[in-house]
Design an enzyme around this catalytic site. Structure first.
Site, PDB file in Angstrom:
ATOM      1  N   TYR A 124       8.738 -11.121 -22.052  1.00  0.00           N
ATOM      2  CA  TYR A 124       7.515 -10.418 -21.654  1.00  0.00           C
ATOM      3  C   TYR A 124       6.621 -10.203 -22.867  1.00  0.00           C
ATOM      4  O   TYR A 124       5.402 -10.339 -22.782  1.00  0.00           O
ATOM      5  CB  TYR A 124       7.854  -9.076 -20.992  1.00  0.00           C
ATOM      6  CG  TYR A 124       8.570  -9.239 -19.683  1.00  0.00           C
ATOM      7  CD1 TYR A 124       7.872  -9.488 -18.506  1.00  0.00           C
ATOM      8  CD2 TYR A 124       9.959  -9.167 -19.609  1.00  0.00           C
ATOM      9  CE1 TYR A 124       8.520  -9.650 -17.299  1.00  0.00           C
ATOM     10  CE2 TYR A 124      10.625  -9.334 -18.401  1.00  0.00           C
ATOM     11  CZ  TYR A 124       9.903  -9.574 -17.257  1.00  0.00           C
ATOM     12  OH  TYR A 124      10.560  -9.747 -16.068  1.00  0.00           O
ATOM     13  N   ASN A 164       3.441 -10.726  -8.769  1.00  0.00           N
ATOM     14  CA  ASN A 164       3.078 -12.116  -8.501  1.00  0.00           C
ATOM     15  C   ASN A 164       3.343 -12.429  -7.027  1.00  0.00           C
ATOM     16  O   ASN A 164       4.485 -12.364  -6.582  1.00  0.00           O
ATOM     17  CB  ASN A 164       3.910 -13.034  -9.412  1.00  0.00           C
ATOM     18  CG  ASN A 164       3.816 -14.492  -9.039  1.00  0.00           C
ATOM     19  OD1 ASN A 164       2.859 -14.933  -8.403  1.00  0.00           O
ATOM     20  ND2 ASN A 164       4.816 -15.258  -9.430  1.00  0.00           N
ATOM     21  N   CYS A 210       7.242 -16.877 -12.302  1.00  0.00           N
ATOM     22  CA  CYS A 210       7.580 -15.610 -12.943  1.00  0.00           C
ATOM     23  C   CYS A 210       9.077 -15.519 -13.248  1.00  0.00           C
ATOM     24  O   CYS A 210       9.490 -14.720 -14.093  1.00  0.00           O
ATOM     25  CB  CYS A 210       7.113 -14.438 -12.095  1.00  0.00           C
ATOM     26  SG  CYS A 210       7.705 -14.460 -10.403  1.00  0.00           S
ATOM     27  N   HIS A 211       9.877 -16.356 -12.604  1.00  0.00           N
ATOM     28  CA  HIS A 211      11.324 -16.354 -12.864  1.00  0.00           C
ATOM     29  C   HIS A 211      11.640 -16.826 -14.283  1.00  0.00           C
ATOM     30  O   HIS A 211      12.735 -16.599 -14.785  1.00  0.00           O
ATOM     31  CB  HIS A 211      12.062 -17.216 -11.834  1.00  0.00           C
ATOM     32  CG  HIS A 211      11.669 -18.657 -11.829  1.00  0.00           C
ATOM     33  ND1 HIS A 211      10.533 -19.110 -11.184  1.00  0.00           N
ATOM     34  CD2 HIS A 211      12.242 -19.749 -12.391  1.00  0.00           C
ATOM     35  CE1 HIS A 211      10.432 -20.427 -11.348  1.00  0.00           C
ATOM     36  NE2 HIS A 211      11.452 -20.836 -12.080  1.00  0.00           N
ATOM     37  N   GLU A 267      16.712 -25.283 -12.879  1.00  0.00           N
ATOM     38  CA  GLU A 267      15.755 -25.952 -13.751  1.00  0.00           C
ATOM     39  C   GLU A 267      16.420 -26.449 -15.034  1.00  0.00           C
ATOM     40  O   GLU A 267      16.159 -27.569 -15.476  1.00  0.00           O
ATOM     41  CB  GLU A 267      14.587 -25.022 -14.091  1.00  0.00           C
ATOM     42  CG  GLU A 267      13.658 -24.793 -12.925  1.00  0.00           C
ATOM     43  CD  GLU A 267      12.429 -23.968 -13.273  1.00  0.00           C
ATOM     44  OE1 GLU A 267      12.212 -23.630 -14.457  1.00  0.00           O
ATOM     45  OE2 GLU A 267      11.665 -23.657 -12.337  1.00  0.00           O
TER      46      GLU A 267
END
Length: 172
Positions: A104, A127, A135-136, A162
């Site tokens: 962040y 979001n 946002c993950h 991912e």
């Protein structure tokens, strides 16, 4: 001028991570994509928004490509409603590479305000377009997973997916 934040329709799409509810405006831009479908179904009922799964064909196609590992960036028109600051945060989220994470604090630095980590976290939490606005990919400064509207197990699953579809760097 028409209000681009009003939903024309919504629909449901099955993904490997669970069913999502997606909302489009009159121009076909994505307003919302949420994993909490019970809340979204209630929202649709209360607003009288029609369900049209077929209208979400391109959203479903790009989500399928993401799931099969052939898509790393989404090219859908987006129209999330939010403040100017939220819009800046969400736009910066889309610049985080697939399979990568940032804190962040780093996201706040990228926006030019090192002291805004908490505000960035709040914008991240609001979001409305999960997964597509990634946002993950934002984690705590200590490397730990922190809040996610879909729950930490889903955040972990998205990141693991991912990372498992990202080739290792040849040079560090």
């Amino acid at each position: 001028m028409p209000d681009t934040t009003i939903a024309a329709c919504y629909g449901l799409i099955d993904t490997r991570f669970g069913c999502v509810a997606a909302w489009l405006n009159q121009q076909g831009a994505l307003l919302r994509l949420e994993f909490n479908i019970e809340r979204e179904l209630e929202r649709a009922h209360l607003k009288g928004t029609p369900r049209d799964d077929a209208a979400l064909g391109e959203v479903a196609r790009q989500l399928q490509q993401y799931q099969d590992g052939s898509r790393r960036e989404f090219t859908l028109p987006l129209a999330p409603g939010g403040s100017a600051f939220q819009q800046r945060v969400w736009a910066e989220l889309c610049r985080i590479p697939y399979g990568s994470t940032i804190s962040y604090g780093e996201l706040a630095r990228r926006l030019g305000d090192e002291g805004a980590a908490r505000a960035v976290g709040r914008a991240n939490a609001t979001n409305p377009i999960a997964l597509i606005v990634p946002c993950h990919r934002v984690i705590g400064s200590d490397g730990k997973l922190t809040g996610y509207a879909g729950g930490l197990p889903l955040k972990a699953a998205l990141l693991q997916f991912e990372m498992s579809h990202t080739p290792p760097a040849l040079f560090l």
